[in-house]
Design an enzyme around this catalytic site. Structure first.
Site, PDB file in Angstrom:
ATOM      1  N   PHE A  66       1.129  -0.959  -0.067  1.00 25.53           N
ATOM      2  CA  PHE A  66       0.761   0.309   0.093  1.00 25.53           C
ATOM      3  C   PHE A  66       0.980   1.066  -0.013  1.00 25.53           C
ATOM      4  O   PHE A  66       1.445   1.198   0.836  1.00 25.53           O
ATOM      5  CB  PHE A  66      -1.292   0.129   1.137  1.00 25.53           C
ATOM      6  CG  PHE A  66      -1.689   0.665   1.046  1.00 25.53           C
ATOM      7  CD1 PHE A  66      -3.221   1.212   0.037  1.00 25.53           C
ATOM      8  CD2 PHE A  66      -1.861   2.429   2.116  1.00 25.53           C
ATOM      9  CE1 PHE A  66      -3.861   2.439   0.015  1.00 25.53           C
ATOM     10  CE2 PHE A  66      -2.367   3.810   2.193  1.00 25.53           C
ATOM     11  CZ  PHE A  66      -3.717   3.190   1.238  1.00 25.53           C
ATOM     12  N   ASP A 119       8.770   2.413   1.580  1.00 31.14           N
ATOM     13  CA  ASP A 119       7.595   3.402   2.041  1.00 31.14           C
ATOM     14  C   ASP A 119       7.588   3.206   4.183  1.00 31.14           C
ATOM     15  O   ASP A 119       7.184   2.128   4.562  1.00 31.14           O
ATOM     16  CB  ASP A 119       6.968   2.913   1.579  1.00 31.14           C
ATOM     17  CG  ASP A 119       5.277   3.344   1.933  1.00 31.14           C
ATOM     18  OD1 ASP A 119       5.600   4.454   2.421  1.00 31.14           O
ATOM     19  OD2 ASP A 119       4.516   3.478   0.846  1.00 31.14           O
ATOM     20  N   LYS A 168       2.225  10.588   8.010  1.00 37.86           N
ATOM     21  CA  LYS A 168       1.530   9.673   9.506  1.00 37.86           C
ATOM     22  C   LYS A 168       1.726  10.821  10.613  1.00 37.86           C
ATOM     23  O   LYS A 168       1.926  11.290  10.935  1.00 37.86           O
ATOM     24  CB  LYS A 168       1.731   7.897   8.905  1.00 37.86           C
ATOM     25  CG  LYS A 168       1.125   7.647   7.679  1.00 37.86           C
ATOM     26  CD  LYS A 168      -0.345   6.482   8.880  1.00 37.86           C
ATOM     27  CE  LYS A 168      -1.422   5.852   7.332  1.00 37.86           C
ATOM     28  NZ  LYS A 168      -0.431   5.111   5.884  1.00 37.86           N
TER      29      LYS A 168
END
Ligand SMILES: *Cc1c(COP(=O)(O)O)cnc(C)c1O
Length: 396
Positions: free
Chosen positions: A130, A215, A244
């Protein structure tokens, strides 16, 4: 008119938070929830942390936004702190994780272009990855639910099974730019890469002149007890996407790179109107300072170990429902033997415990990093109480 005012792309639940405090959220009707989801690993220092609140308020009153056409003392200062704390030599600030990954993809392609190898365009990525919801980042995953109906997608990605080094190496050809990988898959099912896999990718990059693009949008920024998850593996990337936790709830992301990897990213090649504006930098600085207070990351490791141990102790009592715990630090996944989304809903509605479902029927526990023993005990109590009475769906 039957469409909702908010485009109905999320299956929104009945929790409607209006206030947060530390590790708790409060709904419109006053219900208190223990927040083990933290905005999906975003509220790293909890809700309403006074240092973050004060930094944002003070910066908003001083200077909120200017163009990136002007010099940025705020951006230079925060970028330097990230550089001093990591492998990186340079930083591009974004407003989200997907944008950080986009910048990472562009940086990788431009590196080979700048080196006179414009044909090296392809990033090898991994199953169940993702990387975000832009056209570029959905092109970087093989997950059909994110891709279907959005074709044509971006060419330039090849997909190998996650954690399968031989399969990844077998995809390398003259068009390969590098690898794009999450050290610990989050959304895909809380799967940590093995040591040999990440070390093998790093070695292959060194051998073939490829770029290792990590990532760390979800697993980075203190979540595992290290500042970045790759530190657990003893490797460094060439390029890394971060977001995040970095803003603690303020929309902020960053693409970090070595000087060599960023050699193609010269003036005019990339940009963002808002990226790295003074307000975002104030939020970033405040979170960075809290996370780097002495003992903070050690406490994440300690609380992560405690939560993990408590979960593992609980599993045998409910082994009709729970299978195993995986992850690192405060990025933990509890694998269920039945549908995870349904149990997440039960925890939320019946026990006021907020968790997040991930792929592979895993419940993600990604609480604020400021969690303490009392929250962990409360979480385990709620999980056990729920497991005692929960009836998994039998007709599927
Ligand atoms: C959440 C996430 C993204 C996307 O971040 P957004 O801020 O939603 O664009 C990218 N990669 C990983 C690993 C993530 O967990």
């Amino acid at each position: 008119m039957s469409i909702t005012a908010l485009m109905p792309v999320y299956p929104r639940c009945g929790v409607r938070p209006v206030r947060g405090e530390g590790c708790y959220l409060y709904g419109e009707d006053g219900t208190q929830y223990l927040d083990m989801a933290a905005g999906i690993a975003v509220n790293a220092i909890g809700h309403g942390h006074p240092k973050l609140v004060e930094a944002i308020a003070a910066q908003a009153a001083t200077l909120m936004h200017v163009s990136n056409l002007y010099g940025s003392p705020q951006g230079e200062k925060f970028a330097q702190r990230l550089i001093d704390a990591t492998f990186a030599d340079t930083v591009f600030f974004t407003n989200s994780g997907a944008e950080a990954v986009e910048c990472a993809i562009k940086t990788a392609r431009r590196y080979h272009f700048a080196n006179g190898n414009p044909q090296r365009q392809n990033l090898i990525t991994f199953s169940n990855a993702f990387h975000g919801r832009t056209l570029g980042t959905i092109s970087a995953t093989n997950q059909a639910k994110m891709r279907d109906g959005f074709e044509p997608l971006l060419p330039g990605f090849a997909y190998a099974p996650f954690d399968d080094l031989d399969a990844a190496l077998a995809l390398i050809d003259d068009h390969t730019a590098g690898f794009l990988v999450e050290p610990i898959q989050g959304e895909g099912g809380l799967r940590p890469a093995s040591d040999a896999f990440l070390k093998g990718l790093r070695a292959a990059c060194d051998e073939h002149g490829l770029l290792l693009v990590l990532d760390e949008v979800q697993c980075g920024y203190g979540r595992t007890g290290k500042f970045f998850a790759h530190e657990l593996y003893g490797i460094t990337p060439d390029i890394m996407a971060v977001a995040k936790g970095i803003g603690g709830g303020f929309p902020l992301g960053a693409c970090l790179a070595t000087e060599e990897a960023a050699k193609g990213m010269v003036a005019g090649t990339h940009g963002s109107t808002y990226g790295g504006n003074p307000l975002a930098m104030a939020a970033g600085e405040a979170v960075f300072e809290v996370i780097h207070e002495p003992g903070f990351l050690d406490n994440v490791t300690k609380m992560g170990a405690r939560l993990r141990q408590s979960l593992e102790q609980m599993i045998p009592n409910h082994d009709h429902l729970f299978q195993e715990v995986r992850g690192h630090g405060l990025m933990l996944g509890l694998k269920l033997k039945s549908d995870a989304r349904r149990f997440v809903g039960f925890l939320r509605d019946e026990h006021q415990l907020l968790t997040v479902a991930a792929g592979d029927n895993v419940i993600r526990l990604v609480p604020p990093l400021v969690i303490d023993e009392t929250h962990i005990a409360e979480c385990i109590d709620k999980l056990s109480a729920a497991a005692r009475v929960y009836v998994p769906e039998t007709d599927d």
